[in-house]
Design an enzyme around this catalytic site. Structure first.
Site, PDB file in Angstrom:
ATOM      1  N   SER A  55     -35.540  -9.612  21.298  1.00  0.00           N
ATOM      2  CA  SER A  55     -36.831 -10.165  20.671  1.00  0.00           C
ATOM      3  C   SER A  55     -38.038 -10.337  21.908  1.00  0.00           C
ATOM      4  CB  SER A  55     -36.544 -11.639  20.120  1.00  0.00           C
ATOM      5  OG  SER A  55     -35.665 -12.272  20.985  1.00  0.00           O
ATOM      6  N   GLY A 100     -37.496  -8.917  25.039  1.00  0.00           N
ATOM      7  CA  GLY A 100     -37.416  -7.928  26.289  1.00  0.00           C
ATOM      8  C   GLY A 100     -36.545  -6.768  25.989  1.00  0.00           C
ATOM      9  N   LYS A 148     -32.532  -6.044  32.209  1.00  0.00           N
ATOM     10  CA  LYS A 148     -33.433  -6.734  31.356  1.00  0.00           C
ATOM     11  C   LYS A 148     -34.732  -6.959  31.813  1.00  0.00           C
ATOM     12  CE  LYS A 148     -32.592 -10.527  27.889  1.00  0.00           C
ATOM     13  NZ  LYS A 148     -31.595 -11.652  27.558  1.00  0.00           N
ATOM     14  N   ASP A 151     -26.173 -19.042  21.022  1.00  0.00           N
ATOM     15  CA  ASP A 151     -26.785 -17.789  20.475  1.00  0.00           C
ATOM     16  C   ASP A 151     -25.574 -16.802  19.785  1.00  0.00           C
ATOM     17  OD1 ASP A 151     -28.320 -16.090  19.208  1.00  0.00           O
ATOM     18  OD2 ASP A 151     -29.324 -15.263  20.862  1.00  0.00           O
TER      19      ASP A 151
END
Length: 468
Positions: free
Chosen positions: A165, A167, A183, A311
């Site tokens: 979302s 990167g 990343k 998450d």
């Protein structure tokens, strides 16, 4: 740069490298950053979701008047809605894509006629999105790691291996020969994230039909509250390094080591494997095994590392070739230095015993109940969530998950007790992980001895119920 990470690029001379770095920085400075700064365009794209839904509904009405079967028209409308939702959320990245990722975890609670086309489209948001231009990637690396950033790598793939979302991830080879994931945060991602979430929040009621009637506002509120934490990769690197140390050499789990990080770039070991959501294609035994491993990690991380991975969508969990469960993306975590609160296990065990009075009392002591409620109503409301812990094995199905979702959304159920239960701040992310984990298990249709996991890893659960 070659796309194949196994190919070692020719190292440019110092002058060429400096000029290339300057060009990258100039391009970044001159770019209007369509990801972040096109606020009006982004808002217009988001607004197109409910408008498109209304247009398709009108078109569907016309087709039905023209004689097309209602079932065929409904299927076509849902398919187009799902495709548009993915297209807009995926291309905008930022908060729009993060919202789509969060929503995709809960597709198992959508009605069957909605879930079909949405299942494939929303799942794609967990791993893919249009890539950031190579020049912009290089500019971010130069700004964050320095103009000689190429010296840190023996190869670097220009094409992203995955997109998230805020990167995208590039595969590369570190200077010591290890394969790594790099990343890189999208330029202006902070502005995009906040802008998108504000817009989605304002439009939550009109977006709801696209999400099968789901109330999306709570998802938006939670994502908004966690924006700053996820934007700083040094925080993520710290959490991941802590987890990697705790699970180093573990035969069941793999958390990649972190090699370097700044606020917008993070380099960690590459994890080769298939996303957990692909386990739905595997045999029942394999789904059971991976579902159990998934739950074990969610409970083991607080106990062993002092961190709750908050998450839980399956794109963050990889099935490794050696059978282990790989865990990535520690951008959203809750820190529990002493493990999960023991009261959590005690409340679950008391509820499992069927003691309504003590269940209500324990919830009151922890701040879950702040007004007068009927104890039996509380126990009846919680009982379906206690059910998986009360048996030696439990099978999670989409039907079961959908039934619980409908029930907890009904403000009239159990004399409206849902409106009288408070969620203390320290339990916010625990609640997210609990619900998200149940949804993933339902997607996998996993059957396993989850009660044994609670006995081993949930503090307070193995204690005898509080005497009445």
């Amino acid at each position: 740069m070659p796309d194949d990470p196994s190919v070692v690029p020719e190292r440019p001379r110092a002058g060429r490298r400096a000029r290339a770095s300057r060009r990258d920085e100039e391009r970044a400075a001159e770019s209007d950053d369509r990801i972040a700064r096109g606020g009006l365009r982004r808002s217009a794209r988001l607004a197109s979701l409910p408008l498109g839904f209304a247009g398709r509904s009108a078109l569907g009405l016309g087709r039905r008047i023209g004689g097309a079967p209602a079932e065929q028209v409904s299927e076509q409308l849902q398919q187009r809605a799902a495709e548009q939702l993915f297209k807009v959320l995926g291309e905008l990245k930022g908060g729009a894509m993060k919202f789509g990722q969060a929503l995709s975890v809960f597709e198992s609670v959508l009605p069957d006629d909605v879930a079909g086309p949405y299942r494939a489209q929303l799942a794609r948001l967990q791993d893919s999105a249009p890539p950031m231009p190579t020049s912009r990637v290089h500019a971010v690396l130069a700004r964050e790691l320095g103009p000689r950033w190429r010296d840190d790598f023996t190869s670097f793939s220009a094409q992203p291996a995955a997109a998230a979302s805020i990167g995208q991830v590039h595969r590369a080879v570190w200077k010591d020969g290890r394969e790594v994931a790099v990343k890189v945060q999208y330029p202006g991602a902070d502005e995009a994230l906040r802008s998108d979430l504000r817009q989605i929040g304002r439009m939550s009621k009109v977006i709801s039909p696209l999400a099968g009637g789901m109330d999306v506002q709570p998802l938006v509120d939670e994502l908004t509250a966690r924006v700053s934490e996820e934007l700083d990769y040094t925080l993520e690197a710290s959490a991941q390094a802590q987890a990697a140390a705790a699970f180093a050499g573990d035969p069941e789990f793999c958390v990649p080591d972190v090699l370097a990080s700044t606020s917008r770039v993070m380099v960690s070991e590459w994890v080769e494997g298939r996303a957990l959501n692909t386990a739905a294609e595997l045999s029942q035994d394999e789904r059971n095994r991976m579902g159990l491993a998934y739950v074990r990690f969610l409970f083991a991380a607080p106990a062993r590392a002092g961190i709750l991975h908050a998450d839980p969508h399956p794109g963050n969990f990889k099935i490794l070739p050696d059978g282990r469960l790989g865990v990535i993306d520690f951008g959203l975590v809750a820190r529990f230095p002493d493990g999960l609160p023991p009261a959590m296990g005690r409340i679950l065990r008391v509820a499992e015993s069927g003691d309504a009075r003590q269940t209500a009392e324990q919830l009151r002591l922890e701040g879950f109940i702040v007004s007068d409620v009927d104890a039996q109503d509380v126990l009846d409301y919680l009982s379906p969530f206690v059910e998986p812990a009360a048996v030696s094995e439990f099978e999670f199905t989409r039907d079961w998950m959908r039934e619980q979702f409908v029930r907890v959304r009904d403000v009239r159920a159990n004399n409206g007790v849902a409106m009288k239960i408070n969620l203390p701040p320290e339990y916010l992310l625990i609640h997210r992980v609990w619900l998200g984990g149940l949804a993933v298990l339902a997607q996998l249709n996993a059957r396993a001895p989850f009660n044994a996991v609670l006995r081993e890893l949930l503090p307070g659960y193995s204690e005898d119920p509080v005497a009445g």
